[in-house]
Design a protein around this motif. Structure first.
Motif, PDB file in Angstrom:
ATOM      1  N   UNK A   8       5.045-117.869 -48.058  1.00  0.00           N
ATOM      2  CA  UNK A   8       5.259-116.478 -48.445  1.00  0.00           C
ATOM      3  C   UNK A   8       6.747-116.177 -48.375  1.00  0.00           C
ATOM      4  N   UNK A   9       7.169-115.262 -49.237  1.00  0.00           N
ATOM      5  CA  UNK A   9       8.501-114.676 -49.123  1.00  0.00           C
ATOM      6  C   UNK A   9       8.269-113.298 -48.523  1.00  0.00           C
ATOM      7  N   UNK A  10       8.941-113.014 -47.430  1.00  0.00           N
ATOM      8  CA  UNK A  10       8.786-111.713 -46.787  1.00  0.00           C
ATOM      9  C   UNK A  10      10.130-110.996 -46.742  1.00  0.00           C
ATOM     10  N   UNK A  11      10.092-109.720 -47.072  1.00  0.00           N
ATOM     11  CA  UNK A  11      11.287-108.891 -47.020  1.00  0.00           C
ATOM     12  C   UNK A  11      11.296-108.147 -45.693  1.00  0.00           C
ATOM     13  N   UNK A  12      12.370-108.303 -44.949  1.00  0.00           N
ATOM     14  CA  UNK A  12      12.523-107.662 -43.639  1.00  0.00           C
ATOM     15  C   UNK A  12      13.114-106.265 -43.803  1.00  0.00           C
ATOM     16  N   UNK A  13      13.091-105.495 -42.728  1.00  0.00           N
ATOM     17  CA  UNK A  13      13.642-104.131 -42.731  1.00  0.00           C
ATOM     18  C   UNK A  13      15.095-104.087 -43.185  1.00  0.00           C
ATOM     19  N   UNK A  14      15.862-105.148 -42.889  1.00  0.00           N
ATOM     20  CA  UNK A  14      17.284-105.158 -43.248  1.00  0.00           C
ATOM     21  C   UNK A  14      17.525-105.546 -44.707  1.00  0.00           C
ATOM     22  N   UNK A  54      16.479-112.157 -55.379  1.00  0.00           N
ATOM     23  CA  UNK A  54      17.850-111.754 -55.066  1.00  0.00           C
ATOM     24  C   UNK A  54      18.556-111.303 -56.344  1.00  0.00           C
ATOM     25  N   UNK A  55      18.416-112.066 -57.408  1.00  0.00           N
ATOM     26  CA  UNK A  55      19.049-111.717 -58.692  1.00  0.00           C
ATOM     27  C   UNK A  55      18.510-110.404 -59.242  1.00  0.00           C
ATOM     28  N   UNK A  56      17.235-110.140 -58.985  1.00  0.00           N
ATOM     29  CA  UNK A  56      16.615-108.894 -59.459  1.00  0.00           C
ATOM     30  C   UNK A  56      16.944-107.704 -58.574  1.00  0.00           C
ATOM     31  N   UNK A  57      17.642-107.962 -57.457  1.00  0.00           N
ATOM     32  CA  UNK A  57      18.023-106.871 -56.559  1.00  0.00           C
ATOM     33  C   UNK A  57      16.954-106.473 -55.566  1.00  0.00           C
ATOM     34  N   UNK A  58      15.883-107.251 -55.465  1.00  0.00           N
ATOM     35  CA  UNK A  58      14.809-106.919 -54.522  1.00  0.00           C
ATOM     36  C   UNK A  58      15.094-107.410 -53.112  1.00  0.00           C
ATOM     37  N   UNK A  59      15.974-108.412 -52.970  1.00  0.00           N
ATOM     38  CA  UNK A  59      16.339-108.966 -51.680  1.00  0.00           C
ATOM     39  C   UNK A  59      17.863-109.072 -51.605  1.00  0.00           C
ATOM     40  N   UNK A  60      18.390-108.928 -50.403  1.00  0.00           N
ATOM     41  CA  UNK A  60      19.818-109.140 -50.204  1.00  0.00           C
ATOM     42  C   UNK A  60      20.097-110.617 -50.028  1.00  0.00           C
TER      43      UNK A  60
END
Length: 62
Positions: A8-14, A54-60
């Motif tokens: 899974x790819x998970x996006x954290x609070x940061x 990241x390229x789509x701006x969903x993740x830093x």
């Protein structure tokens, strides 16, 4: 390694995204995870998908 392992790819609070094995995500509540994508069949596919997020701006970027 178990060939049936998924990821899974998970996006954290940061805003950063991590790639973690499914057993660390499925059936668990983690308040630090704001969004998740998966399951993904291989770690390499998950890495490629994370680059796209990241390229789509969903993740830093890291």
């Amino acid at each position: 390694m178990d060939n049936s392992q998924t990821w899974y790819i998970v996006k954290r609070n940061d805003g950063h995204c991590d790639i973690i094995p499914s057993h660390q995500v499925e059936g668990k509540e983690d308040t630090n995870i704001v969004e998740q994508w998966g399951p993904i069949a291989s770690q390499q596919d998950a890495l490629a998908r994370r680059v796209g997020l990241i390229r789509a701006g969903k993740c830093h970027p890291v």
